[in-house]
Motif scaffolding. Structure first.
Motif, short mmCIF file in Angstrom:
data_model
loop_
_atom_site.label_atom_id
_atom_site.label_comp_id
_atom_site.label_asym_id
_atom_site.label_seq_id
_atom_site.Cartn_x
_atom_site.Cartn_y
_atom_site.Cartn_z
N LEU A 129 0.82 -1.20 0.00
CA LEU A 129 0.00 0.00 0.00
C LEU A 129 0.86 1.26 0.00
CD1 LEU A 129 -2.54 -1.07 2.77
CD2 LEU A 129 -2.74 -1.40 0.31
N LYS A 130 0.37 2.27 -0.71
CA LYS A 130 0.95 3.61 -0.69
C LYS A 130 -0.19 4.56 -0.40
CE LYS A 130 3.57 7.19 -1.58
NZ LYS A 130 4.45 7.68 -0.56
N THR A 131 -0.05 5.35 0.66
CA THR A 131 -1.12 6.28 1.01
C THR A 131 -0.72 7.71 0.66
OG1 THR A 131 -0.27 6.56 3.27
CG2 THR A 131 -1.92 4.84 2.92
N LEU A 132 -1.72 8.49 0.30
CA LEU A 132 -1.55 9.92 0.04
C LEU A 132 -2.51 10.68 0.94
CD1 LEU A 132 -1.44 10.22 -3.86
CD2 LEU A 132 0.42 10.61 -2.27
N THR A 133 -1.97 11.64 1.66
CA THR A 133 -2.80 12.48 2.53
C THR A 133 -2.71 13.93 2.06
OG1 THR A 133 -1.00 12.94 4.08
CG2 THR A 133 -2.34 10.95 4.50
N ALA A 134 -3.56 14.76 2.64
CA ALA A 134 -3.52 16.19 2.32
C ALA A 134 -2.16 16.78 2.71
CB ALA A 134 -4.65 16.92 3.03
N ARG A 135 -1.59 16.30 3.80
CA ARG A 135 -0.27 16.78 4.24
C ARG A 135 0.80 16.42 3.20
NH1 ARG A 135 1.00 15.42 10.03
NH2 ARG A 135 0.17 17.49 10.38
N ASP A 136 0.74 15.19 2.68
CA ASP A 136 1.70 14.78 1.64
C ASP A 136 1.59 15.67 0.42
OD1 ASP A 136 2.48 12.59 3.21
OD2 ASP A 136 1.03 11.24 2.24
N ILE A 137 0.36 15.89 -0.02
CA ILE A 137 0.13 16.70 -1.22
C ILE A 137 0.60 18.14 -1.00
CG2 ILE A 137 -1.67 17.67 -2.72
CD1 ILE A 137 -1.01 14.73 -3.29
#
Length: 166
Positions: A129-137
């Motif tokens: 799994l690879k997650t993307l969050t608002a903080r990452d973006i």
């Protein structure tokens, strides 16, 4: 006819502006975390165009020899091996380019993408799994903007530098 690096520079800004609009307007209205994937794609297009603009500019100054403009890996290797050291570009920018490329590739090849809480999860064929969050973006947005500032600095410094005799 304008130099090719100006076209690449313009594309970099357009893609960044699209990503910024998706994050700052569309995402705030819809709260749809799947927009993170579209933002990541636009940011990748922006950093790729920024890298291309720097390479084309340096090619015009005869600082970089030929590279395949249609092959990302060729451009990236030339950029990493020639331009990064010369222009004192930080390793975090190189990491940003690699990370965005990995996200885009993973998304294109992934059999499954889903939302979990405040993040988007991209699942590969081995179910890693690879997650993307608002903080990452937001972090990717800031780093992309820094890279575009570096591009401006490179073009300004080289433009003001005296021409080397042949």
């Amino acid at each position: 006819m304008s130099p090719s690096y100006l076209d690449a520079k313009e594309k970099a800004y357009q893609q960044y502006d699209i990503a910024a609009h998706l994050l700052q307007v569309t995402f705030l209205m819809t709260k749809d975390n799947k927009l993170f994937l579209g933002i990541a794609h636009n940011l990748f297009n922006s950093v790729q165009a920024t890298m291309t603009a720097i390479l084309q500019y340096e090619r015009d100054l005869q600082l970089v020899s030929g590279f395949n403009e249609n092959d990302f890996q060729s451009k990236f290797n030339t950029f990493r091996n020639k331009s990064v050291r010369r222009n004192q570009i930080s390793g975090s920018i190189v990491s940003l380019i690699q990370e965005l490329k990995e996200i885009v590739d993973l998304h294109q090849k992934s059999p499954m993408v889903f939302q979990r809480g405040a993040s988007v999860v991209i699942c590969d064929k081995q179910y890693e799994l690879k997650t993307l969050t608002a903080r990452d973006i937001a972090q990717y947005m800031n780093q992309t903007k820094e890279f575009m500032d570096v591009m401006e600095k490179v073009m300004k410094l080289k433009w003001l530098a005296p021409k080397k005799p042949f």
